[in-house]
Write an enzyme that holds these catalytic residues in place. Structure first.
Site, short mmCIF file in Angstrom:
data_model
loop_
_atom_site.label_atom_id
_atom_site.label_comp_id
_atom_site.label_asym_id
_atom_site.label_seq_id
_atom_site.Cartn_x
_atom_site.Cartn_y
_atom_site.Cartn_z
CB SER A 142 -0.85 -0.02 1.28
OG SER A 142 -1.59 1.17 1.41
CE1 TYR A 155 -4.22 -2.12 5.68
CE2 TYR A 155 -3.48 0.09 5.11
CZ TYR A 155 -3.98 -1.15 4.73
OH TYR A 155 -4.22 -1.41 3.39
P1 NDP Z 1 -11.76 -5.62 0.09
O1 NDP Z 1 -12.26 -5.48 1.48
O2 NDP Z 1 -12.72 -5.36 -1.03
O3 NDP Z 1 -11.10 -7.05 -0.11
C1 NDP Z 1 -10.38 -7.70 0.87
C2 NDP Z 1 -10.33 -9.17 0.53
O4 NDP Z 1 -9.55 -9.83 1.52
C3 NDP Z 1 -11.70 -9.83 0.49
O5 NDP Z 1 -11.80 -10.61 -0.67
C4 NDP Z 1 -11.70 -10.71 1.72
O6 NDP Z 1 -12.43 -11.91 1.47
C5 NDP Z 1 -10.22 -11.02 1.87
N1 NDP Z 1 -9.87 -11.45 3.21
C6 NDP Z 1 -9.93 -10.75 4.37
N2 NDP Z 1 -9.58 -11.53 5.40
C7 NDP Z 1 -9.30 -12.75 4.88
C8 NDP Z 1 -8.88 -13.97 5.44
N3 NDP Z 1 -8.68 -14.13 6.76
N4 NDP Z 1 -8.69 -15.02 4.61
C9 NDP Z 1 -8.90 -14.90 3.29
N5 NDP Z 1 -9.28 -13.76 2.70
C10 NDP Z 1 -9.48 -12.71 3.50
O7 NDP Z 1 -10.52 -4.64 -0.01
P2 NDP Z 1 -9.45 -4.33 -1.17
O8 NDP Z 1 -9.76 -5.02 -2.41
O9 NDP Z 1 -9.28 -2.88 -1.18
O10 NDP Z 1 -8.13 -4.96 -0.49
C11 NDP Z 1 -7.23 -5.80 -1.17
C12 NDP Z 1 -5.82 -5.47 -0.70
O11 NDP Z 1 -5.47 -4.17 -1.15
C13 NDP Z 1 -5.61 -5.48 0.81
O12 NDP Z 1 -4.40 -6.12 1.12
C14 NDP Z 1 -5.54 -4.00 1.14
O13 NDP Z 1 -4.79 -3.76 2.33
C15 NDP Z 1 -4.85 -3.47 -0.10
N6 NDP Z 1 -5.00 -2.04 -0.31
C16 NDP Z 1 -6.24 -1.48 -0.50
C17 NDP Z 1 -6.36 -0.11 -0.63
C18 NDP Z 1 -7.70 0.56 -0.76
O14 NDP Z 1 -7.76 1.79 -0.67
N7 NDP Z 1 -8.78 -0.17 -0.98
C19 NDP Z 1 -5.18 0.77 -0.63
C20 NDP Z 1 -3.94 0.07 -0.48
C21 NDP Z 1 -3.85 -1.28 -0.31
P3 NDP Z 1 -13.36 -12.70 2.52
O15 NDP Z 1 -13.92 -11.70 3.48
O16 NDP Z 1 -14.39 -13.35 1.64
O17 NDP Z 1 -12.45 -13.70 3.15
#
Ligand code: NDP
Length: 249
Positions: A142, A155
């Site tokens: 990030s 975070y």
């Molecule tokens: P979302 O919340 O849309 O997606 C997060 C995903 O992580 C979901 O598919 C969720 O699936 C999965 N997840 C969470 N916990 C678990 C777990 N224990 N096991 C398996 N899967 C898990 O957010 P984003 O798409 O934005 O996030 C994706 C990545 O991008 C993250 O690492 C985030 O930190 C990073 N990021 C995002 C930014 C933003 O502004 N959105 C900025 C910078 C980085 P489920 O709940 O079905 O398990």
């Protein structure tokens, strides 16, 4: 010629946001995608959409905090497709809070998902990739892996760690094998990521960003960055891609 067509790609956190968008983009160019997350219904829906569009996908319900489940994800991929070309360790949580709120359970969760989940992903695929002397590990960090913000101490700590681990992996692996490691560092992206925030002071700040506030990217912008990294020939290693919305300071 596309370097994506036919590649076998594991994507964690594929049930929403960046992971979902990346799965569609790569499958649209002929990658065989392995969709992992906890919400199986969302994975089923995505798989249907991909296969209806002529793509190839399988799903594996996975909690990235479980070593066993992450190993099972790698094993299932090899069983179904015979190899793993790429893993995208994308699953993450962002329950921002001020340290003095002592939301220690949320600290634990961030460390477990954002750091250990990435490590378990690496552990699941590395022996296979070493044996083949080829593979690509892409970890989603990030802008918070570059800058520290109030309410983001933990975070940001996890995202700094993801960058350190990925760069360490690259230094150990790339010179002697064809194994590549890429850091993807998104700025603000419109996804479900802020849903896990329970600190009212942080929520209030986010709600009061005003009309001139930040205009977050669509997840497709990050899927495009990942597509670029995956699409390179073996001899080209994209070490990091950092993508901000233009409106982000
Ligand atoms: P979302 O919340 O849309 O997606 C997060 C995903 O992580 C979901 O598919 C969720 O699936 C999965 N997840 C969470 N916990 C678990 C777990 N224990 N096991 C398996 N899967 C898990 O957010 P984003 O798409 O934005 O996030 C994706 C990545 O991008 C993250 O690492 C985030 O930190 C990073 N990021 C995002 C930014 C933003 O502004 N959105 C900025 C910078 C980085 P489920 O709940 O079905 O398990």
């Amino acid at each position: 010629m596309s370097h994506i067509n036919g590649k076998v790609v594991i994507i964690t956190g594929a049930s929403s946001g960046i992971g979902e968008s990346t799965a569609k983009k790569l499958a649209g160019d002929g990658a065989k995608v392995v969709l992992a997350a906890r919400r199986e219904d969302r994975l089923e829906e995505l798989k249907k959409e991909i296969t209806n569009n002529g793509g190839e996908a399988i799903i594996q319900k996975t909690d990235v905090t479980s070593r066993e489940q992450m190993q099972a994800l790698a094993d299932k991929t090899i069983e179904e497709y015979g190899q793993i070309d790429v893993i995208i360790n994308n699953a993450g949580l962002m329950p921002l809070s001020f340290l003095n709120k002592l939301k220690i359970d949320e600290w634990d969760k961030m460390v477990d998902v954002n750091i250990k989940g990435v490590l378990y992903g690496i552990a699941g695929v590395l022996p296979h990739m070493e044996e083949r002397k080829s593979g690509h590990i892409i970890n989603v960090s990030s802008v918070a892996g570059h800058e520290i913000m109030p309410a983001g101490a933990v975070y940001c700590g996890t995202k700094f760690a993801v960058r350190a681990i990925t760069e360490g992996l690259r230094k150990e692996m790339s010179p002697s094998t064809n194994i590549r490691a890429t850091i993807i560092s998104p700025g603000a992206v419109a996804t479900e990521l802020t849903n896990t925030i329970t600190d009212e002071d942080v929520q209030e700040k986010l709600n009061n960003r005003g009309p001139k506030g930040l205009d977050p990217l669509d997840p497709e912008a990050i899927a495009d960055a990942i597509y670029y990294a995956v699409g390179q020939p073996d001899s080209v290693s994209i070490n990091e891609v950092l993508v901000r919305p233009t409106s982000q300071g």
